[in-house]
Design an enzyme around this catalytic site. Structure first.
Site, mmCIF file in Angstrom:
data_model
loop_
_atom_site.group_PDB
_atom_site.id
_atom_site.type_symbol
_atom_site.label_atom_id
_atom_site.label_comp_id
_atom_site.label_asym_id
_atom_site.label_seq_id
_atom_site.Cartn_x
_atom_site.Cartn_y
_atom_site.Cartn_z
ATOM 1 N N ARG A 1 8.642 -4.330 -3.438
ATOM 2 C CA ARG A 1 9.271 -3.812 -4.657
ATOM 3 C C ARG A 1 9.788 -2.399 -4.424
ATOM 4 O O ARG A 1 10.889 -2.048 -4.826
ATOM 5 C CB ARG A 1 8.275 -3.849 -5.807
ATOM 6 C CG ARG A 1 8.125 -5.201 -6.498
ATOM 7 C CD ARG A 1 7.838 -6.362 -5.534
ATOM 8 N NE ARG A 1 7.657 -7.626 -6.224
ATOM 9 C CZ ARG A 1 6.476 -8.152 -6.511
ATOM 10 N NH1 ARG A 1 5.359 -7.526 -6.155
ATOM 11 N NH2 ARG A 1 6.409 -9.317 -7.126
ATOM 12 N N GLU B 1 2.182 -17.842 -8.256
ATOM 13 C CA GLU B 1 3.262 -17.774 -9.236
ATOM 14 C C GLU B 1 4.504 -18.552 -8.802
ATOM 15 O O GLU B 1 5.609 -18.021 -8.738
ATOM 16 C CB GLU B 1 3.623 -16.301 -9.512
ATOM 17 C CG GLU B 1 2.454 -15.522 -10.107
ATOM 18 C CD GLU B 1 2.780 -14.056 -10.360
ATOM 19 O OE1 GLU B 1 2.158 -13.455 -11.250
ATOM 20 O OE2 GLU B 1 3.642 -13.514 -9.645
#
EC number: 3.2.1.52
Length: 750
Positions: A154, A333
């Site tokens: 990120r 996820e």
């Protein structure tokens, strides 16, 4: 017996605190008189070639921390002597500092590095002198896995920045660096067979996480939240953010960590969180249209052989760069809607007699694991890899607190598990007043319901840092410290030697050490004031700070406190409503977090008229099937039912999409100011007699908001609203006019 041991340990610790202040706390410490003085040319002897890297590391530390140039000598004769010895506990050591020399005897290389960590702390805390107090320490770790996780996808961190993190890990005896190298937002490791992964996948036009960081920087007056220019470049008129590690840089970091006793575990997240690769190589997804769904991105297509080969090619290069037993496959996820529609995926399900897409994910993970095992490695994954079946050789990192039985499931199958639950181990979340204690005492929770055999498969704990909103090294360290000290002691120190209050008393010395190292740690929350502080005639703003070297400055005009703002020198009296903003400042002038403390002059709220004889103990909790993010909207959702509640909590059986409206009466015994501490994950509010008292209404990780209200004796209507979509947490504590916690059975009625 345990209490006696704790008492003796505390007495010993208090007696030596001026000289010896170690985190994590060791098993046994004996303090002598005098000290060993370091001099230029101090010799470090290593008894075997295997210990030479440790001796070289100690040589670097003496130069860095004491400006002493030490000399290395092979053998057992020197001022500081490193030796391995049989009969010492696994990864343990014996450190003996005398006026005429230092002996480090350890079970192995790892134990030697832990002894050096102890030596470094003693040196750093000795008032700037190139000397170490005479002391004998015998020690060994509780857990083999003492983990530190960093997400560089990120937001990216350079080699030098990663090395700085590794040095701090070593100082606190953390020994596993979980390196999250790939995700949707960036591919950070060179793969020679697939150069586009870094040529394109490592770079992006500013996304919503980058802009959010810049907005937060302005809101909080915090330059450490700004995007570093060194991680940007301009291409075709666009500013791109990114960066990656070459394979040579990876080898360099691995060697650097190895010398410091730290193993690096690479994570290549799959089959989800893989968009940075899918965008740059055709045919990896089920369909050409790719991107974000409601929550997650397009995953890999496990129905295509090309995809399996692509992943195996990546792992083949990863294996050559990381010489340790574990690699991490992610597995969390995963969006599966494309799999339901994909002919290749449905054929894979049919051909392999799988029941559904969950088992297809498990099949994919097993394919990767077989390849990983074939190459002499072990696979780790997030606890989603339980779904659809767990292989016998996988190790699980448990993070989903809303799946509380996952660790028991894992260990019941004789698989190993590492505890890194979202709360309290996600250190990317904002620190709360309760965070340090929650981490420190987590061992009271983690082994519940496990038998002796299962407990053997709990191999450690880990703090996780997800960097969506953490763009700089300074912010990483601010989020990690000082909470990582609590994690260090949880991971290392035996439970019978742990005591939170004693640990907290050691922190000022640790803070001074961190200041000396220029670590921009978060000063613990100020004590003495709340978000809303009520008074009826006169109030007092009086705060205390756990860091004695920090200063506190404040404003009352709504402006951000700076180094020229009013210095807090003692209690401040107020007789009218006053809005304080307080801020701590480190000795080097670095500004810390701001804290708003409203002092509100209030009249006493009148009690409501109600027949107390007709009331019963407890509250009513109305559950709504709510998926939104505002407390005021909860009652508009479908109603699931009413539940009796003895306290402000999530009633048993309430899960999934939760919207709660808890109502009843609060009985207060006397006139005065009462304090309300509301903690929730996600949002909540507390109203008394229709007045908003605690406003905690926002999507968030666990957060405590504390406010006060002046009340007249009697009954007052209470309403607590709460929402969460993962069955999070909710609690309300009420404190009387003297600050004593009140019991639910005494105050709640319906």
């Amino acid at each position: 017996m345990k209490k006696i041991i704790l008492l003796l340990f505390s007495i010993l610790s208090l007696g030596i605190q001026a000289q010896v202040n170690l985190v994590p706390a060791p098993q046994k410490v004996t303090v002598g008189t005098g000290e060993f003085n370091l001099a230029q040319g101090t010799t470090i002897a290593y008894s075997s070639a295997a210990l030479k890297p440790a001796a070289e590391y100690l040589q670097v530390c003496l130069q860095r921390y004491a400006k002493v140039n030490a000399t290395l000598v092979a053998g057992k004769q020197g001022d500081i002597r490193l030796t391995t010895k049989k009969g010492i506990a696994k990864d343990g050591y014996q450190l003996n500092v005398k006026a005429n020399g230092i002996d480090i005897n350890a079970a192995n290389y790892s134990g030697t590095l832990s002894a050096i960590a102890t030596l470094n702390q003693l040196l750093l805390q000795n008032d700037g002198k190139a000397a170490i107090p005479t002391v004998a320490v015998t020690d060994a770790p509780r857990f083999n896995w003492r983990g530190f996780h960093l997400d560089v996808s990120r937001h990216f961190f350079t080699v030098d920045e990663v090395k700085e993190i590794i040095d701090l890990m070593a100082l606190y005896k953390l020994n596993r660096f979980h390196w999250h190298l790939t995700d949707d937002q960036g591919w950070r490791i060179e793969i020679k067979k697939y150069p586009l992964l870094t040529e394109k996948g490592a770079w992006r036009i500013y996304n919503n996480q980058d802009t959010a960081c810049m907005q937060l920087a302005a809101r909080d007056d915090n330059p450490n939240l700004l995007i570093p220019k060194k991680n940007t470049r301009v291409e075709n008129g666009d500013t791109l953010y990114g960066g990656y590690y070459t394979q040579d840089q990876i080898r360099d970091v691995v060697a650097y960590a190895k010398q410091r006793g730290i193993e690096i575990v690479p994570e290549i997240d799959m089959p989800g969180h893989f968009l940075s690769a899918i965008e740059n190589y055709e045919g990896l997804s089920c369909f050409p249209t790719i991107g974000w769904g409601q929550y997650f991105t397009t995953p890999l297509c496990p129905g295509k052989q090309k995809v399996l080969d692509f992943c195996k090619d990546i792992w083949s290069e990863i294996f050559k760069l990381f010489p340790y037993e574990y690699v991490h496959v992610g597995g969390d996820e995963v969006r599966k809607d494309t799999w339901k529609e994909c002919p290749d995926c449905q054929k894979r399900i049919k051909d392999n007699h799988l029941k559904n897409e969950e088992e297809l994910q498990s099949w994919f993970i097993h394919q990767m694991e077989a390849f990983i095992n074939k190459n002499g490695k072990k696979m780790m994954g997030w606890d989603e890899i339980l779904e659809g079946g767990l292989s016998k050789t996988a190790t699980v990192t448990w993070w989903r607190t809303w799946v509380p039985d996952a660790p028991s499931q894992v260990t019941a199958q004789c698989n190993d598990v590492i505890f890194c639950p979202g709360s309290p181990m996600y250190l990317s979340q904002a620190e709360e007043k309760t965070s340090m204690r929650s981490i420190y005492e987590y061992d009271k929770e983690m082994l519940k319901g496990m038998n002796a055999k299962q407990k053997q498969h709990v191999i450690g704990v880990q703090g996780n840092m997800w960097c969506e909103y953490i763009p700089t090294l300074e912010r990483v360290l601010f989020q990690y410290f000082p909470r990582i000290l609590a994690l260090s002691e949880l991971a290392w120190t035996k439970p019978e030697l742990k005591d939170y209050d004693e640990f907290y008393s050691r922190l000022p010395k640790q803070f001074a050490m961190l200041h000396k190292l220029n670590v921009p740690f978060r000063t613990p929350s100020l004590d003495g004031v709340y978000h809303v502080n009520a008074f009826t005639t006169e109030g007092t703003m009086a705060v205390s700070c756990a860091d004695p070297l920090a200063t506190v400055r404040y404003t009352t005009d709504g402006s951000f406190p700076n180094k020229n703002s009013q210095l807090y020198n003692g209690p401040v009296k107020v007789d009218e409503t006053t809005h304080f903003i307080l801020r701590t400042f480190a000795p080097n002038g670095q500004a810390g977090e701001m804290m708003k403390a409203d002092f509100l002059k209030q009249g006493l709220l009148e009690p409501v008229k109600a027949d107390a004889s007709k009331l019963t103990q407890g509250l009513n909790a109305a559950w709504y099937n709510y998926r939104g993010e505002k407390c005021r909207e909860i009652h508009k959702a479908p109603f699931n039912g009413n539940y009796a509640a003895n306290d402000v909590v999530i009633p048993e059986g309430v899960k999934g999409n939760i919207g709660l409206i808890i109502t009843g009466y609060l009985r207060v015994p006397e006139d005065g100011v009462y304090t309300f501490s509301l903690m929730s994950d996600d949002g909540s509010w507390l109203k008394i007699d229709g007045n908003m008292v605690v406003d905690n209404d926002r999507p968030q990780s666990p957060h405590e908001e504390v406010s006060q209200q002046a009340l007249k004796a009697g009954l007052h209507k209470i309403e607590v609203r709460y929402f969460d979509s993962n069955g999070g947490m909710l609690r309300l504590w009420v404190f009387d006019t003297k600050g004593q916690k009140m019991q639910p059975a005494d105050i709640y009625f319906k």
